[in-house]
Write a protein that holds these residues in place. Structure first.
Motif, PDB file in Angstrom:
ATOM      1  N   LEU A  46      44.320  43.075  11.625  1.00 36.98           N
ATOM      2  CA  LEU A  46      43.272  43.018  10.626  1.00 36.98           C
ATOM      3  C   LEU A  46      43.840  43.103   9.219  1.00 36.98           C
ATOM      4  CD1 LEU A  46      41.751  43.804  13.253  1.00 36.98           C
ATOM      5  CD2 LEU A  46      40.267  45.206  11.853  1.00 36.98           C
ATOM      6  N   ASN A  47      43.271  42.306   8.318  1.00 45.60           N
ATOM      7  CA  ASN A  47      43.661  42.426   6.916  1.00 45.60           C
ATOM      8  C   ASN A  47      42.965  43.662   6.329  1.00 45.60           C
ATOM      9  OD1 ASN A  47      41.033  41.689   5.972  1.00 45.60           O
ATOM     10  ND2 ASN A  47      41.580  39.521   6.126  1.00 45.60           N
ATOM     11  N   GLU A  50      39.065  43.558   6.467  1.00 45.68           N
ATOM     12  CA  GLU A  50      38.575  43.705   7.844  1.00 45.68           C
ATOM     13  C   GLU A  50      38.773  45.130   8.344  1.00 45.68           C
ATOM     14  OE1 GLU A  50      39.500  39.194   9.449  1.00 45.68           O
ATOM     15  OE2 GLU A  50      41.136  40.658   9.323  1.00 45.68           O
ATOM     16  N   LYS A  51      39.909  45.716   7.990  1.00 50.20           N
ATOM     17  CA  LYS A  51      40.198  47.093   8.399  1.00 50.20           C
ATOM     18  C   LYS A  51      39.163  48.059   7.826  1.00 50.20           C
ATOM     19  CE  LYS A  51      43.665  50.659   7.719  1.00 50.20           C
ATOM     20  NZ  LYS A  51      44.958  50.973   7.130  1.00 50.20           N
ATOM     21  N   TYR A  54      35.857  47.514   9.552  1.00 54.25           N
ATOM     22  CA  TYR A  54      35.880  48.055  10.912  1.00 54.25           C
ATOM     23  C   TYR A  54      35.741  49.580  10.883  1.00 54.25           C
ATOM     24  CZ  TYR A  54      37.470  49.709  15.390  1.00 54.25           C
ATOM     25  OH  TYR A  54      37.548  50.380  16.579  1.00 54.25           O
ATOM     26  N   VAL A  61      31.462  44.352  13.340  1.00 49.66           N
ATOM     27  CA  VAL A  61      31.942  43.552  12.213  1.00 49.66           C
ATOM     28  C   VAL A  61      32.975  42.514  12.637  1.00 49.66           C
ATOM     29  CG1 VAL A  61      33.857  44.983  11.406  1.00 49.66           C
ATOM     30  CG2 VAL A  61      32.500  43.746   9.752  1.00 49.66           C
ATOM     31  N   LEU A  62      33.661  42.737  13.751  1.00 44.81           N
ATOM     32  CA  LEU A  62      34.703  41.819  14.214  1.00 44.81           C
ATOM     33  C   LEU A  62      34.217  40.817  15.247  1.00 44.81           C
ATOM     34  CD1 LEU A  62      37.594  44.404  14.631  1.00 44.81           C
ATOM     35  CD2 LEU A  62      37.108  42.949  12.667  1.00 44.81           C
TER      36      LEU A  62
END
Length: 64
Positions: A46-47, A50-51, A54, A61-62
């Protein structure tokens, strides 16, 4: 000499659907794909955006 061995920490899983690991301040999404035989695995790191999403919202979210 000191050697630091990093270990992945399992954050979340649904067996054979997905696994989410944390290691060295990064989060990895691991998805096993059984077909076509013999199968393969998808590994995605995850970038930062995204991290953070999450950590606040969770796996939903993913999913997209």
């Amino acid at each position: 000499m000191i050697k630091i061995i990093n270990k992945k920490r399992l954050l979340e899983k649904i067996d054979w659907e997905y696994y989410v690991f944390e290691e060295n301040n990064s989060i990895e999404l691991f998805i096993p794909i059984p077909n076509p035989s013999p199968g393969f695995d998808i590994l995605y790191v995850l970038n930062e955006f995204e991290k953070e999403m999450y950590l606040h919202i969770g796996i939903k979210v993913l999913e997209g």
